[in-house]
Design an enzyme around this catalytic site. Structure first.
Site, PDB file in Angstrom:
ATOM      1  N   ASP A 139      -9.826  10.426  -7.050  1.00  9.85           N
ATOM      2  CA  ASP A 139      -8.511  10.929  -7.437  1.00  9.85           C
ATOM      3  C   ASP A 139      -7.464  10.729  -6.344  1.00  9.85           C
ATOM      4  O   ASP A 139      -6.295  11.044  -6.542  1.00  9.85           O
ATOM      5  CB  ASP A 139      -8.586  12.415  -7.795  1.00  9.85           C
ATOM      6  CG  ASP A 139      -9.412  12.660  -9.056  1.00  9.85           C
ATOM      7  OD1 ASP A 139      -9.437  11.766  -9.925  1.00  9.85           O
ATOM      8  OD2 ASP A 139     -10.034  13.735  -9.159  1.00  9.85           O
ATOM      9  N   CYS A 140      -7.877  10.224  -5.191  1.00 14.02           N
ATOM     10  CA  CYS A 140      -6.991  10.062  -4.032  1.00 14.02           C
ATOM     11  C   CYS A 140      -6.603   8.588  -3.877  1.00 14.02           C
ATOM     12  O   CYS A 140      -7.474   7.722  -3.735  1.00 14.02           O
ATOM     13  CB  CYS A 140      -7.713  10.552  -2.775  1.00 14.02           C
ATOM     14  SG  CYS A 140      -6.861  10.187  -1.235  1.00 14.02           S
TER      15      CYS A 140
END
Length: 154
Positions: free
Chosen positions: A21-22
């Site tokens: 998600d980064c």
């Protein structure tokens, strides 16, 4: 076809502690793959490193425990981890209880360990050269078409 055993061994020794998600973590992983390396990908939010492994990664990266803490999008403030009186052991306790507090991505290779923020820090420790152009998700060109590093401000 002859396989370079040394090169394959080096490639198999690349590990990324990843959060899909980064964006920084995704860019780092993509740069590793752009060097022709398929790393061991550990999604540390689901499979956090042991306390001993985390201490080892932080030390090998040349960081303090506090420097390895992530503040944004974490319970950092509510846990009052900005308190300078907290010991490394207490900070590590918080990181083990809340893996989201572990900054990311850590990458370990045969050439060292780095917290890859910004993502191009990974280039310092990759055992292979980039195999072509690479542009980060935000459009920043990092590697040109010849596989050479593009430095900002040049």
């Amino acid at each position: 076809m002859r396989v370079n055993v040394t090169e394959n061994k080096a490639m198999s020794e690349v590990t990324i502690y990843h959060n899909p998600d980064c964006g920084t973590s995704r860019n780092t992983l993509a740069m590793i793959r752009n060097a022709g390396i398929e790393p061991v990908v550990i999604e540390y939010l689901h499979n956090p490193p042991s306390r001993e492994k985390l201490v080892e990664l932080i030390a090998q990266a040349g960081l303090s425990v506090r420097e390895a803490l992530r503040e944004k999008g974490t319970p950092y403030a509510e846990l009052q981890l900005d308190n300078p009186a907290l010991t490394d052991a207490q900070l590590l306790d918080a990181m083990m209880a809340h893996p989201v507090l572990i900054n990311r991505p850590f990458v370990a290779t045969s050439l060292g360990v780095r917290l890859c923020r910004p993502s191009e820090v990974v280039l310092e420790i990759l055992p292979g050269a980039q195999h072509g152009a690479f542009t980060k998700e935000d459009g920043e060109v990092v590697i040109d078409t010849e596989g050479k590093r593009v430095r900002s401000g040049n």
